[in-house]
Design an enzyme around this catalytic site. Structure first.
Site, PDB file in Angstrom:
ATOM      1  N   GLU A  18       7.299 -19.787  12.545  1.00  0.00           N
ATOM      2  CA  GLU A  18       6.961 -18.510  13.180  1.00  0.00           C
ATOM      3  C   GLU A  18       6.264 -18.841  14.484  1.00  0.00           C
ATOM      4  OE1 GLU A  18       5.032 -16.059  14.800  1.00  0.00           O
ATOM      5  OE2 GLU A  18       3.833 -15.467  13.061  1.00  0.00           O
ATOM      6  N   CYS A  58       0.562 -12.999  17.674  1.00  0.00           N
ATOM      7  CA  CYS A  58       1.960 -13.303  17.966  1.00  0.00           C
ATOM      8  C   CYS A  58       2.772 -12.034  18.119  1.00  0.00           C
ATOM      9  CB  CYS A  58       2.541 -14.189  16.870  1.00  0.00           C
ATOM     10  SG  CYS A  58       2.372 -13.508  15.212  1.00  0.00           S
TER      11      CYS A  58
END
Length: 465
Positions: free
Chosen positions: A234, A268
């Site tokens: 990720e 993020c």
């Protein structure tokens, strides 16, 4: 931050004083951790899913009971306001409990259509040893995405946390030890990046879950290149939002600004590119300016602070350069735009509003990881879709509209792992968390998340001749 051959020290981004010092593992220590993890994995794979759920529940209770100390450690290490750190502990437990609630069904054998004289099914077997490499920005949440699902699936876990938030790895190890976990089932280790990469390439590690930068993801892939392993990565985003002409303007601006600035923008899936339909553009910027000015920088241990310091020293000059590039390209910096301190202390960056941006500006081309609201007008849905997809990153995207059909069109067209309608910067554990393009590979959470933490085994019995 500082280190010698045996220890590593990080600073408190508000006070500048040492936040913690940890002992770094040498080769012998790494070998011991991995060997013990293999032994623990062989024993744990015979446990029942019910036993695994019970262990995880006890560990989460331990973390909740120690939430004040854990939250204080997070705030000291990376600067998140204390209220947000407490919220992270709470959300961590809730996310873990959701994965516990679906584990029995998600990990059950898969039956196939009956065939006379045969019993056919697909079993889900543990992988063995899982290496979890979480990020510092949400140090509990990026860890729990792997920790509890890996254990529920029957694996042993080695947790090597980010060097910015190393104590969070220790908190998980302590929680499971206190919960009565078998010896060495959950181990925390502190080491430098080259040592982490060597562990990725070690045959005793059966799976790797990494949360971090695109650069870090490439390093993990290189370390795993000689192995038949599929790391789960990720890798962050440059996430867009589209403000459609039929949205609830006040609620939209409030949520979008929060989605850009919460946790000092160090997320993020923070909103980083905002495309506003031209009919609403002036009103959007006007409301956003008032909200951005309202953030309160200060000591993150104080309840009234809503904007904490920037965790990593190198991010402050990077943010300054991004704003400078936007200004040089004709953007208007309406609020903030530079480094700051509070009473002479703290590694802050001001809450910032940049209007009249262009697609070619660096703010719209790369992940910023700071409290910046960057806005540009668009003429139509079609222009918004084209610009939102014009990125090498594809983690999340959001559409702000009262028209569900419009949101459906965007959901089909957008190149992102998650598409929101009237929400952003959020992860629901019932849904898979995944990135498209350079935002990553693999996925975590949801029932699908167990697939990467297990391997299928075909069971093919002839039961009658």
């Amino acid at each position: 931050m500082g280190s010698d051959a045996r220890t590593f020290t990080i600073d408190n981004p508000f006070s500048g004083e040492p936040a913690c010092t940890v002992q770094l593992a040498d080769e012998a220590a790494v070998n011991g951790v991995l060997a013990r993890a293999q032994d623990a994995a062989r024993a744990w794979r015979t446990s029942t899913v019910g036993e695994r759920i019970a262990l995880c529940e006890r560990a989460m209770e331990w973390m909740e009971n120690g939430s004040e100390a854990i939250a204080a450690d997070i705030t000291r290490m990376m600067g998140k306001p204390i209220g947000q750190s407490r919220g992270e502990v709470k959300t961590t437990a809730a996310r873990a409990r959701y994965m516990m609630s679906i584990a029995e069904q998600a990990l059950a054998d898969v039956a196939v259509p009956a065939k006379t004289g045969f019993e056919l099914r697909i079993a889900r077997e543990p992988l063995g040893v899982v290496l979890d490499l979480p990020a510092w920005n949400y140090p509990l949440l990026t860890a729990i995405n792997c920790v509890v699902p890996a254990l529920l699936a029957g694996n042993a876990l080695v947790l090597k946390h980010s060097p910015r938030t190393p104590l969070c790895g220790d908190h998980f190890a302590h929680a499971f030890a206190a919960a009565g976990a078998p010896a060495n089932l959950v181990q925390a280790i502190h080491c430098d990046h080259p040592t982490s990469e060597r562990m990725v390439g070690d045959v005793r590690v059966d799976h790797v879950v990494f949360t971090g930068s695109v650069f870090g993801g490439h390093r993990i892939m290189e370390a795993a290149a000689k192995r038949f392993m599929h790391p789960c990565l990720e890798l962050g985003g440059n996430d867009p939002a589209y403000v459609a002409p039929d949205c609830d303007v006040a609620k939209t601006v409030e949520n979008v600004v929060d989605g850009a600035i919460y946790n000092a923008g160090q997320s993020c899936c923070a909103i980083e590119r905002i495309y506003v339909h031209r009919t609403l553009y002036g009103r959007f910027v006007e409301i956003a300016e008032e909200l951005v000015r309202a953030y309160v920088m200060g000591n993150p241990m104080r309840e009234e602070t809503t904007l904490g310091p920037i965790a990593q020293p190198h991010h402050v000059p990077e943010l300054e350069a991004l704003v400078r590039d936007a200004r040089a390209g004709g953007a208007r910096v309406l609020v903030g735009g530079g480094p700051a301190s509070v009473e002479g202390r703290g590694r802050f960056f001001e809450a910032t509003l940049v209007a009249d941006c262009r697609q070619t500006m660096q703010l719209f081309r790369q992940e910023s990881f700071g409290p910046i609201v960057a806005v540009m007008p668009v003429e139509s849905d079609e222009e918004a879709i084209a610009k939102m997809n014009d990125s090498r990153l594809g983690l999340t995207a959001s559409v702000w509209t009262s028209d569900k059909e419009r949101a459906e069109r965007f959901a089909r067209a957008l190149e992102a792992g998650t598409v929101f309608m009237n929400r952003c910067d959020y992860l629901d554990p019932a849904l898979p968390w995944s990135g498209w393009k350079d935002s990553g590979r693999g996925l975590s959470l949801s029932a699908l998340g167990f697939e990467g933490l297990t391997r299928p085994k075909a069971v093919h019995f002839r039961v009658a001749w």
